[in-house]
Design a protein around this motif. Structure first.
Motif, PDB file in Angstrom:
ATOM      1  N   LEU A   1       0.833  -1.206   0.000  1.00  0.00           N
ATOM      2  CA  LEU A   1       0.000   0.000   0.000  1.00  0.00           C
ATOM      3  C   LEU A   1       0.869   1.257   0.000  1.00  0.00           C
ATOM      4  N   ARG A   2       1.971   1.222   0.748  1.00  0.00           N
ATOM      5  CA  ARG A   2       2.900   2.366   0.741  1.00  0.00           C
ATOM      6  C   ARG A   2       3.428   2.614  -0.664  1.00  0.00           C
ATOM      7  N   GLU A   3       3.745   1.546  -1.368  1.00  0.00           N
ATOM      8  CA  GLU A   3       4.269   1.693  -2.728  1.00  0.00           C
ATOM      9  C   GLU A   3       3.207   2.251  -3.667  1.00  0.00           C
ATOM     10  N   VAL A   4       1.965   1.804  -3.505  1.00  0.00           N
ATOM     11  CA  VAL A   4       0.871   2.356  -4.319  1.00  0.00           C
ATOM     12  C   VAL A   4       0.700   3.834  -4.005  1.00  0.00           C
ATOM     13  N   MET A   5       0.717   4.171  -2.712  1.00  0.00           N
ATOM     14  CA  MET A   5       0.599   5.582  -2.314  1.00  0.00           C
ATOM     15  C   MET A   5       1.704   6.412  -2.953  1.00  0.00           C
ATOM     16  N   ASP A   6       2.931   5.880  -2.923  1.00  0.00           N
ATOM     17  CA  ASP A   6       4.069   6.628  -3.473  1.00  0.00           C
ATOM     18  C   ASP A   6       3.932   6.841  -4.975  1.00  0.00           C
ATOM     19  N   ARG A   7       3.356   5.857  -5.655  1.00  0.00           N
ATOM     20  CA  ARG A   7       3.168   6.008  -7.106  1.00  0.00           C
ATOM     21  C   ARG A   7       2.169   7.107  -7.440  1.00  0.00           C
ATOM     22  N   PHE A   8       1.343   7.468  -6.459  1.00  0.00           N
ATOM     23  CA  PHE A   8       0.339   8.503  -6.678  1.00  0.00           C
ATOM     24  C   PHE A   8       0.552   9.705  -5.755  1.00  0.00           C
ATOM     25  N   GLY A   9       1.833   9.993  -5.491  1.00  0.00           N
ATOM     26  CA  GLY A   9       2.178  11.206  -4.753  1.00  0.00           C
ATOM     27  C   GLY A   9       1.645  11.270  -3.343  1.00  0.00           C
ATOM     28  N   GLY A  10       1.352  10.115  -2.750  1.00  0.00           N
ATOM     29  CA  GLY A  10       0.857  10.098  -1.376  1.00  0.00           C
ATOM     30  C   GLY A  10      -0.623  10.418  -1.252  1.00  0.00           C
ATOM     31  N   GLN A  11      -1.323  10.586  -2.367  1.00  0.00           N
ATOM     32  CA  GLN A  11      -2.746  10.940  -2.333  1.00  0.00           C
ATOM     33  C   GLN A  11      -3.576   9.675  -2.106  1.00  0.00           C
ATOM     34  N   ALA A  12      -4.180   9.582  -0.920  1.00  0.00           N
ATOM     35  CA  ALA A  12      -4.889   8.357  -0.537  1.00  0.00           C
ATOM     36  C   ALA A  12      -6.006   8.008  -1.512  1.00  0.00           C
ATOM     37  N   GLU A  13      -6.736   9.008  -1.987  1.00  0.00           N
ATOM     38  CA  GLU A  13      -7.876   8.725  -2.865  1.00  0.00           C
ATOM     39  C   GLU A  13      -7.425   8.062  -4.164  1.00  0.00           C
ATOM     40  N   TYR A  14      -6.345   8.554  -4.750  1.00  0.00           N
ATOM     41  CA  TYR A  14      -5.813   7.931  -5.965  1.00  0.00           C
ATOM     42  C   TYR A  14      -5.330   6.509  -5.663  1.00  0.00           C
ATOM     43  N   ALA A  15      -4.621   6.375  -4.551  1.00  0.00           N
ATOM     44  CA  ALA A  15      -4.058   5.071  -4.196  1.00  0.00           C
ATOM     45  C   ALA A  15      -5.147   4.038  -3.950  1.00  0.00           C
TER      46      ALA A  15
END
Length: 201
Positions: A131-145
């Protein structure tokens, strides 16, 4: 059951139907009630804290909000550590074996086997890293992640590229996949309920 029903009555309907066949109006009424109009014991049954020590430790290790992680797990598996979905996603955080294997390698876990994903401790370790890696791929934006966690990265990048929304709330409302839109909305709502119930602990 109409609006005359109490939060307690609604909880009984929710519990007895496992949330699956509950009337949408009843579910919406329960979630529209202020927290203090439904006995806390009911909320805590609907928003439990299993595996909380591992969940919080791994969330913090990966710079994640534990209440967001709990809400994602509630949506993904309802905290059933032994579930394997029809899409071959495993355990609490519903990881594909390929994702688990990649995360295990990064964690130095040798001889990875998909059955390891049914161990809550391992699933939380690997799932929060993912999940951290997904968040990082989307600039830390939870909604995108969260949208990407459900629908995959490619559709979410396409929706972002269209950019036909004024803020992140409107992005969520405009997600074209109804399943993904409702998934993100549910996790964000549930995160706020988790915070309200447990943040003071």
């Amino acid at each position: 059951m109409g609006h005359a029903g109490t939060g307690g009555d609604l909880f009984v309907v929710w519990r007895d139907n496992a949330g699956d066949s509950i009337d949408e109006a009843q579910r919406d009424l329960l979630f529209s009630l202020p927290l203090d109009e439904v006995p806390t014991v009911y909320w805590k049954l609907l928003f439990p804290q299993p595996y909380w020590a591992d969940l919080t430790a791994n969330s913090r290790k990966n710079g994640l909000d534990p209440f967001l992680v709990a809400s994602l797990i509630r949506q993904e598996s309802e905290f059933n550590a032994g579930v394997v979905s029809h899409a071959n996603a495993w355990g609490l955080m519903q990881l594909l074996p390929s994702v688990g294997k990649s995360a295990a390698k990064k964690q130095g876990i040798k001889h990875f086997d998909a059955n390891m994903l049914l161990n809550p401790t391992t699933n939380l370790q690997l799932g929060t890293l993912n999940l951290r890696e997904v968040m990082d791929r989307f600039g830390g934006q939870a909604e995108y992640a969260l949208a990407a966690y459900n629908a995959g990265d490619v559709p979410v990048r396409q929706w972002i590229a269209i950019g036909d929304y004024k803020d992140i709330a409107e992005f969520v409302e405009s997600i074209p996949y109804s399943e993904t839109r409702e998934y993100v909305q549910a996790i964000l709502r549930n995160r706020e309920i988790y915070r309200a119930l447990y943040a003071a602990q």
